[in-house]
Design an enzyme around this catalytic site. Sequence first.
Site, PDB file in Angstrom:
ATOM      1  N   PHE A 153      -2.716  -1.142  -3.031  1.00  0.00           N
ATOM      2  CA  PHE A 153      -3.313   0.031  -2.370  1.00  0.00           C
ATOM      3  C   PHE A 153      -3.005   1.348  -3.072  1.00  0.00           C
ATOM      4  CE2 PHE A 153       0.515  -1.099   0.218  1.00  0.00           C
ATOM      5  CZ  PHE A 153       1.293   0.020  -0.042  1.00  0.00           C
ATOM      6  N   GLU A 173      -8.591   1.454   5.026  1.00  0.00           N
ATOM      7  CA  GLU A 173      -8.204   0.129   4.520  1.00  0.00           C
ATOM      8  C   GLU A 173      -7.593  -0.700   5.625  1.00  0.00           C
ATOM      9  OE1 GLU A 173      -5.643   0.340   0.965  1.00  0.00           O
ATOM     10  OE2 GLU A 173      -6.496   2.311   0.648  1.00  0.00           O
ATOM     11  N   GLU A 217       0.962  -4.571  -0.721  1.00  0.00           N
ATOM     12  CA  GLU A 217       1.636  -5.255   0.391  1.00  0.00           C
ATOM     13  C   GLU A 217       1.507  -6.756   0.142  1.00  0.00           C
ATOM     14  OE1 GLU A 217       2.956  -3.180   2.700  1.00  0.00           O
ATOM     15  OE2 GLU A 217       3.368  -4.496   4.412  1.00  0.00           O
ATOM     16  N   ARG A 259      10.514  -1.513  -0.299  1.00  0.00           N
ATOM     17  CA  ARG A 259      10.309  -0.197   0.303  1.00  0.00           C
ATOM     18  C   ARG A 259      11.619   0.589   0.323  1.00  0.00           C
ATOM     19  NH1 ARG A 259      10.799   2.947   4.319  1.00  0.00           N
ATOM     20  NH2 ARG A 259       9.107   3.951   5.453  1.00  0.00           N
ATOM     21  N   LYS A 262      -4.661  -2.637   7.284  1.00  0.00           N
ATOM     22  CA  LYS A 262      -3.210  -2.456   7.209  1.00  0.00           C
ATOM     23  C   LYS A 262      -2.572  -3.839   7.306  1.00  0.00           C
ATOM     24  CE  LYS A 262       0.568   0.172   9.157  1.00  0.00           C
ATOM     25  NZ  LYS A 262       1.461  -0.969   8.994  1.00  0.00           N
TER      26      LYS A 262
END
Length: 569
Positions: free
Chosen positions: A339, A248, A299, A270, A250
Amino acid sequence: MLFSLAAQRFHEIEKIRGRLEMTDILADLFRMALPNEISDLVYLTKGQLLPPYKGIDLGLGERFAEEAISISTGHPKSNIQSYFKKSGDLGLTAEHFVSERKQQSLSSSELELSYVYDAMLKIATSSGTGSQQLKIRYLSDLLNSATPIEARYIVRFVLGQLRLGVGDPTILDALSVSKTGDKSLRNELENAYNLCSDLGFVAKTFKETPDKIKEFQIEIFKPIRPALAERLKTPEEIIKKLGRCFVEYKYDGFRLMCHKKGKEVEIYSRKLEKMTHMFPDVKKAILSLPHDEIIFEGEALAFNKKEDRFYSFQETMHRRRKHGIKEASLKYPLRVFIFDIQYLDGRNTSILSFKQRREIIEGIFPKGILHTSDGWIVEKPAKLRKIFDDAISKGLEGVMAKDLNSPYVAGKRKFAWVKLKKSYGAQMDTVDAVILGYYKGKGARAIFGFGGLLVGTYNNEKGRFETIAKIGTGFTEQEMEMLREMLDRIKLGHPPHDLDYEIKPDVWVKPLYIVEVAFDEITRSPSHTCGKKEGKGYALRFPRMIRIRDDKGIYDSTTTKEIKRMAGS
Ligand code: ATP
């Protein structure tokens, strides 16, 4: 349990350096706690009142604490302030004045641990008009009944400055030792912790029904600790390690974990802090999903519609700080690249293979704010390299390769995910290091009172911090000023208790902030303690600061073990 017992043990822990000894002292304390006390005890040991995602802020102002000490001990505030000025520690100041108390309170009695915990919670959560006076009263009432050593820890705690240097790994070990005498249950406890991010809750469950730890379940609104990626240097190494895998883009944005149940939504960072208020646009999109219960991760990046490009992480966050949240979400709309998915309508999807999870993601998030991340099945290094080059040409950071057969590995850095990032100069990657102290500026920098940082890594095998670099470049003038101000708020009169060091900065600080550091290579130096062997530790050559990583906690710094691997040893 009496609070005096905990205070006594905290005192012992403060004096020792070895993690094993620390574990034994804590295990003993945990063994003595009742099931309804253990979570309070675990939180207090961590210097918290609740897990970070509950968003309780400690940090009573020093002026208020001085006032409470004065009321409780009968000493004038000016005496307290001048003692504090000399000692640099309001906890020690409280201890001193409580031992020289001028008046004995009629109501004084031995403090129970749960009573102290409840009072601290009240201090932290009182708000509105008159709340400052109320906080001072709660604190002075507590100090009325406190012994000198209890006063030391009570005051440090309410200021948000309890510095025992006990990390999560030590608490997990101690819980296991408290039951079995060894670390045999450590992994089960850690897995449970990774699924709920609440060490107090894990400890309570373990004390009440130890067997429940084995079958710990994901719960909506308890954030899962994030899966972490290993790093490799080339597409060839990745294919050799993972074989056929999923690659994938990033995205260099802001990692979000989204939870939804019915009409309720929470979004966590996070670092597992609640961020829902910052993302009203994302919240709205989550509410409109046709699923009642869901946990997923992505993200978030701000998108520039006019120029058809993404803003970088720095730009995304800067925009959010500079403008009002509502204004920013209209002007710089976000896109969240999904993701992973951990939970869906009563089903724990985190245990499914990545391939199955990806199929679910593709079925739920096709377009809009919530967007399936771009990714492809890859078998050969050449294809992986092509995707990597495309990612870089689009201004992205690199790629993430994922093991098609792996479940979601909460809270651990495993080869289920491998990152390949664009290089910084001669070096493939950057390091996230903990700030341990700073140097006062000389020459032109004297006006900022800041000349550089002493930073380190976390050695999770020893439970200690170790120094790796003295950073003197990479700061703008604005950053130097900001860093000095930020660090002065957490300065210590001594090195952190859980640090091994050879060189000293001008000012030690509490380990709290992480910086991303670029460097030319990893060398060996007698001045640093990172992975020290035969008198030499690992050190970063030509380190320069890239940015402050306020999305990371101190135990998320690069570990000594990773440094060893990056150095190729
Ligand atoms: P780490 O999270 O590994 O400690 P880090 O926070 O410094 O490191 P990176 O080294 O840049 O971040 O890589 C991991 C991060 O990449 C994830 O935490 C996530 O926020 C981000 N990321 C971006 N795109 C993806 C993707 N497609 N899959 C998984 N993570 C992604």
